[in-house]
Write a protein that holds these residues in place. Structure first.
Motif, mmCIF file in Angstrom:
data_model
loop_
_atom_site.group_PDB
_atom_site.id
_atom_site.type_symbol
_atom_site.label_atom_id
_atom_site.label_comp_id
_atom_site.label_asym_id
_atom_site.label_seq_id
_atom_site.Cartn_x
_atom_site.Cartn_y
_atom_site.Cartn_z
ATOM 1 N N LYS A 118 -15.057 -10.229 34.561
ATOM 2 C CA LYS A 118 -16.031 -9.514 35.389
ATOM 3 C C LYS A 118 -15.598 -8.065 35.570
ATOM 4 N N MET A 119 -14.312 -7.852 35.832
ATOM 5 C CA MET A 119 -13.806 -6.486 36.011
ATOM 6 C C MET A 119 -13.978 -5.670 34.734
ATOM 7 N N ASP A 174 -17.576 -4.706 34.556
ATOM 8 C CA ASP A 174 -17.849 -3.712 35.598
ATOM 9 C C ASP A 174 -17.324 -2.325 35.232
ATOM 10 N N THR A 196 -13.179 -12.779 43.304
ATOM 11 C CA THR A 196 -14.399 -12.088 42.912
ATOM 12 C C THR A 196 -15.598 -13.028 43.048
ATOM 13 N N THR A 232 -16.812 -14.133 51.709
ATOM 14 C CA THR A 232 -16.560 -14.074 50.264
ATOM 15 C C THR A 232 -16.850 -15.425 49.628
ATOM 16 N N ASN A 265 -12.621 -13.748 36.618
ATOM 17 C CA ASN A 265 -12.422 -12.601 37.506
ATOM 18 C C ASN A 265 -12.035 -11.357 36.699
ATOM 19 N N GLN A 271 -19.563 -16.234 46.753
ATOM 20 C CA GLN A 271 -19.180 -16.869 45.491
ATOM 21 C C GLN A 271 -20.067 -18.083 45.218
#
Length: 183
Positions: free
Chosen positions: A56-57, A60, A94, A163, A53, A167
């Motif tokens: 990924k951020m 991004d 996420t 969500t 998670n 996922q």
């Protein structure tokens, strides 16, 4: 929509036993953490916990590249496969795209790694082992052997059905995973 009947219900104290049961059934585990303590529990189990998670951020926001993330995950899967420990990929709330983004044909091919039977084939896992990693547990060069106790665990935080569905849709071979809801 997520079919809740696919999920085994268990308490936090059964986390280790449920992971072992998945292994005995020839499956990887997909846990949904309903109490917020699973990551801490896995962190103390001795395997490797990767906060996908957060990775990924970083991708991004431009703080890391996809290649850097895939290389970090490749190293972890090679190390855990050698020792037979669990690799826990914490996705939190996420929905990392393991089909198109957090994957790489040469460094971290999720279509193979997330397919337990395919990953166990020597011709598949040895493609990810770099020369300096090609050692056995005693350090003998050219002797890498995958320990069949290796277990891949995906960990999601409990959230709404939409969500969770997103996922699961972005995880290759999710149909082959054993699904457990931790209350």
């Amino acid at each position: 929509m997520v079919d809740s009947s696919e999920f085994v219900q268990a308490g936090l104290t059964k986390l280790s036993a449920e992971t072992q049961k998945s292994h005995q059934e020839g499956k990887y585990s997909f846990f949904v953490d309903g109490n917020g303590n699973c990551a801490t529990f896995f962190n103390y189990q001795g395997g490797s916990l990767k906060d996908v998670n957060k990775m990924k951020m970083k991708v991004d926001t431009g703080m890391a590249t996809k290649e850097e993330v895939c290389e970090e995950l490749r190293k972890a899967v090679v190390a855990c496969s050698r020792t037979g420990s669990s690799l826990v990929l914490n996705i939190g709330n996420t929905a990392p795209d393991f089909l198109n983004t957090i994957t790489d044909d040469k460094e971290f091919p999720t279509n193979i790694i997330f397919d337990r039977a395919a990953w166990r084939q020597e011709e598949n896992h040895m493609k990810l082992v770099k020369e300096e990693e090609n050692v056995d547990l005693s350090g003998n060069k050219g002797q890498y052997v995958m320990c069949m106790d290796f277990q891949l665990v995906l960990l999601a935080s409990k959230s709404d059905d939409d969500t969770l569905a997103k996922q699961m849709a972005l995880i290759p071979h999710i149909d082959q995973f054993r699904k457990i809801m931790i209350n």
